[in-house]
Each structure stands twice: as C-alpha cells, then as structure tokens.
Design an enzyme around this catalytic site. Structure first.
Site, PDB file in Angstrom:
ATOM      1  CG  ASP A  11      -1.765   1.145   1.423  1.00  0.00           C
ATOM      2  OD1 ASP A  11      -1.666   2.110   0.641  1.00  0.00           O
ATOM      3  OD2 ASP A  11      -2.577   1.118   2.366  1.00  0.00           O
ATOM      4  N   GLY A  33      -9.524   4.325  -6.306  1.00  0.00           N
ATOM      5  CA  GLY A  33      -8.208   3.699  -6.447  1.00  0.00           C
ATOM      6  C   GLY A  33      -7.168   4.276  -5.502  1.00  0.00           C
ATOM      7  CB  VAL A  34      -3.516   4.650  -5.907  1.00  0.00           C
ATOM      8  CG1 VAL A  34      -3.310   5.557  -7.083  1.00  0.00           C
ATOM      9  CG2 VAL A  34      -2.368   4.739  -4.924  1.00  0.00           C
ATOM     10  CG  ASP A  35      -6.865  10.609  -6.576  1.00  0.00           C
ATOM     11  OD1 ASP A  35      -6.286  11.249  -5.687  1.00  0.00           O
ATOM     12  OD2 ASP A  35      -7.521  11.147  -7.493  1.00  0.00           O
ATOM     13  CB  THR A 119      -2.032  -0.349 -14.382  1.00  0.00           C
ATOM     14  OG1 THR A 119      -1.919  -0.223 -12.956  1.00  0.00           O
ATOM     15  CG2 THR A 119      -0.716  -0.019 -15.042  1.00  0.00           C
ATOM     16  CB  VAL A 121      -9.960   3.948 -13.075  1.00  0.00           C
ATOM     17  CG1 VAL A 121     -11.070   4.667 -13.824  1.00  0.00           C
ATOM     18  CG2 VAL A 121     -10.448   3.509 -11.710  1.00  0.00           C
ATOM     19  CE1 TYR A 122      -8.608   8.107 -15.521  1.00  0.00           C
ATOM     20  CE2 TYR A 122      -6.357   8.913 -15.665  1.00  0.00           C
ATOM     21  CZ  TYR A 122      -7.688   9.149 -15.386  1.00  0.00           C
ATOM     22  OH  TYR A 122      -8.100  10.400 -14.984  1.00  0.00           O
TER      23      TYR A 122
HETATM   24  N1  APR Z   1      -1.288   1.488  -3.042  1.00  0.00           N
HETATM   25  C1  APR Z   1      -0.667   1.171  -4.207  1.00  0.00           C
HETATM   26  N2  APR Z   1      -1.334   0.951  -5.358  1.00  0.00           N
HETATM   27  C2  APR Z   1      -2.687   1.045  -5.308  1.00  0.00           C
HETATM   28  C3  APR Z   1      -3.395   1.366  -4.144  1.00  0.00           C
HETATM   29  C4  APR Z   1      -2.645   1.602  -2.957  1.00  0.00           C
HETATM   30  N3  APR Z   1      -3.223   1.926  -1.797  1.00  0.00           N
HETATM   31  N4  APR Z   1      -4.732   1.377  -4.447  1.00  0.00           N
HETATM   32  C5  APR Z   1      -4.850   1.069  -5.750  1.00  0.00           C
HETATM   33  N5  APR Z   1      -3.624   0.849  -6.279  1.00  0.00           N
HETATM   34  C6  APR Z   1      -3.234   0.477  -7.650  1.00  0.00           C
HETATM   35  C7  APR Z   1      -4.266  -0.159  -8.525  1.00  0.00           C
HETATM   36  O1  APR Z   1      -4.423  -1.525  -8.215  1.00  0.00           O
HETATM   37  C8  APR Z   1      -3.628   0.019  -9.895  1.00  0.00           C
HETATM   38  O2  APR Z   1      -2.637  -0.988 -10.119  1.00  0.00           O
HETATM   39  O3  APR Z   1      -2.883   1.645  -8.352  1.00  0.00           O
HETATM   40  C9  APR Z   1      -2.894   1.358  -9.749  1.00  0.00           C
HETATM   41  C10 APR Z   1      -3.550   2.513 -10.492  1.00  0.00           C
HETATM   42  O4  APR Z   1      -4.941   2.375 -10.441  1.00  0.00           O
HETATM   43  P1  APR Z   1      -5.948   3.607 -10.230  1.00  0.00           P
HETATM   44  O5  APR Z   1      -5.866   4.079  -8.828  1.00  0.00           O
HETATM   45  O6  APR Z   1      -7.275   3.180 -10.748  1.00  0.00           O
HETATM   46  O7  APR Z   1      -5.309   4.785 -11.152  1.00  0.00           O
HETATM   47  P2  APR Z   1      -5.385   5.052 -12.741  1.00  0.00           P
HETATM   48  O8  APR Z   1      -5.573   3.813 -13.524  1.00  0.00           O
HETATM   49  O9  APR Z   1      -4.201   5.920 -13.038  1.00  0.00           O
HETATM   50  O10 APR Z   1      -6.702   5.877 -12.909  1.00  0.00           O
HETATM   51  C11 APR Z   1      -6.760   7.201 -12.413  1.00  0.00           C
HETATM   52  O11 APR Z   1      -8.619   6.771 -10.995  1.00  0.00           O
HETATM   53  O12 APR Z   1      -9.393   7.211  -8.929  1.00  0.00           O
HETATM   54  C12 APR Z   1      -9.180   7.703 -10.075  1.00  0.00           C
HETATM   55  O13 APR Z   1      -8.849  10.013  -9.570  1.00  0.00           O
HETATM   56  C13 APR Z   1      -8.290   8.909 -10.213  1.00  0.00           C
HETATM   57  O14 APR Z   1      -9.679   9.383 -12.051  1.00  0.00           O
HETATM   58  C14 APR Z   1      -8.380   8.964 -11.684  1.00  0.00           C
HETATM   59  C15 APR Z   1      -8.198   7.530 -12.104  1.00  0.00           C
END
Ligand code: APR
Length: 172
Positions: A11, A33-35, A119, A121-122
């Site tokens: 995490d 997601g991570v955001d 990787t 949502v995007y």
């Molecule tokens: N720590 C590390 N990695 C994480 C965590 C965490 N706590 N939570 C999620 N992830 C991973 C996901 O499993 C994925 O491999 O982060 C990676 C990126 O996934 P997303 O968070 O969906 O980001 P992204 O694909 O870049 O999409 C961005 O998602 O939440 C929204 O505001 C954000 O609209 C933007 C979009």
C-alpha cells in the site's frame, strides 16, 4: 534492487519515503483507487491544498505536502487513459514519471514511491505500463544522483510480477 529501482507489493500510503506519487485525474480533487486511498490517509488538508492548484494536465505533475502520510510530499500526476495505444499513451505515461521525478528533485526528495500509474481505472495494460514506467525512471536516474531510490509499490501480485520482471532485465 537494480540501479536504485526496487519493486514491492503493498500500500503506497504506508511507504516511509520522502515523496509518494499519486495517480490522480485532471481535477486533482480526488477519486477512487490509489487517489482515494492517498486522500483518506492524508486527511482533508490534502484536498484543501489540491483545490489551490488549478488542476493538472495529462503527463504533468504537481507537488503538495503529505499531511498525515508518513511521506513528506505527494506528487500528483495524471496518467493517460488507455485508448488502444496509438494516441500517445506511452509518451504521456513516460512524461508522468519524468515530471514527477523532476518535482521530487526540486523538493529535495531523495526517495520516491510510484504506484502503477494508469493501470487501474485508466485501463493501461500492465506489462506495457511496466516497461514504460521502469524505462522512464531508469533513464532519469542515469542522469542524476539527486534521487537515491525509486520504489514501485504494486497493489496486487500480477502487477508486482510485471514490474519486477522489467526491473530484473535491467541487470542483464
Ligand atoms: N497502493 C498502491 N497501489 C494502489 C493502491 C494503494 N493503496 N490502491 C490502488 N492501487 C493500484 C491499482 O491496483 C492500480 O494498479 O494503483 C494502480 C492505479 O490504479 P488507479 O488508482 O485506478 O489509477 P489510474 O488507472 O491511473 O486511474 C486514475 O482513478 O481514482 C481515479 O482520480 C483517479 O480518475 C483517476 C483515475
């Protein structure tokens, strides 16, 4: 670890590094997601600072403090949405990494952790994202001594394996 790059599964909000990178969206006002995880862990002051930044373009990055996170800084970058690979997605993803590390250097951050940007949502395919991300970071580290270590923090085992496979090839 290879050339200052390491891959771990975990995490990103728990990482004891100078700066963590957030995979944000252009509003910088939070998401899933991570955001979402980073905003939850950092607290509402992070959102308040993000509101002052005026958003962020794809491939660019902006810096905030880390508030309740162990990391002192958060670098918010906006990855490309995957549209099949012929709309500049690779170059934009590489720019996210380069722009984030340039901000880290400017802030004096020596250790930086990245998630697997784009990787989730995007929809960027993980093996291809791993090649681009590791390649961009490796090229940046070859040009500077300012960053001591970059950690890719992968949430799941498949992502971990994809990033680890690419980093292992750096030794060959
Ligand atoms: N720590 C590390 N990695 C994480 C965590 C965490 N706590 N939570 C999620 N992830 C991973 C996901 O499993 C994925 O491999 O982060 C990676 C990126 O996934 P997303 O968070 O969906 O980001 P992204 O694909 O870049 O999409 C961005 O998602 O939440 C929204 O505001 C954000 O609209 C933007 C979009």
């Amino acid at each position: 670890m290879s050339g200052g790059i390491e891959v771990v599964q975990g995490d990103i909000t728990r990482q004891r590094v100078d700066a963590i990178v957030n995979a944000a969206n252009p509003s910088l006002l939070g998401g899933g997601g991570v955001d979402g995880a980073i905003h939850r862990a950092a607290g509402l002051e992070l959102l308040a600072e993000c509101r002052t930044l005026g958003g962020c373009a794809v491939g660019e990055a902006k810096l905030t403090r880390g508030y309740r996170l162990p990391a002192r800084w958060v670098i918010h970058t906006v990855g490309p949405i995957w549209h099949g690979g012929d709309r500049g997605e690779d170059a934009a993803l590489a720019r996210c990494h380069t722009a984030s590390l340039a901000l880290a250097v400017g802030a004096g951050a020596r250790t930086v952790a990245f998630p697997a940007i784009s990787t989730g949502v995007y929809g960027f395919p993980v093996p291809r994202a791993a090649r681009i991300a590791v390649g961009a970071v490796n090229a940046f580290l070859a040009r500077t001594d300012a960053i001591y270590r970059v950690t890719f923090v992968c949430h799941g085992p498949d992502t971990f394996r994809a990033f680890d496979d690419v980093v292992l090839t750096l030794d060959e």
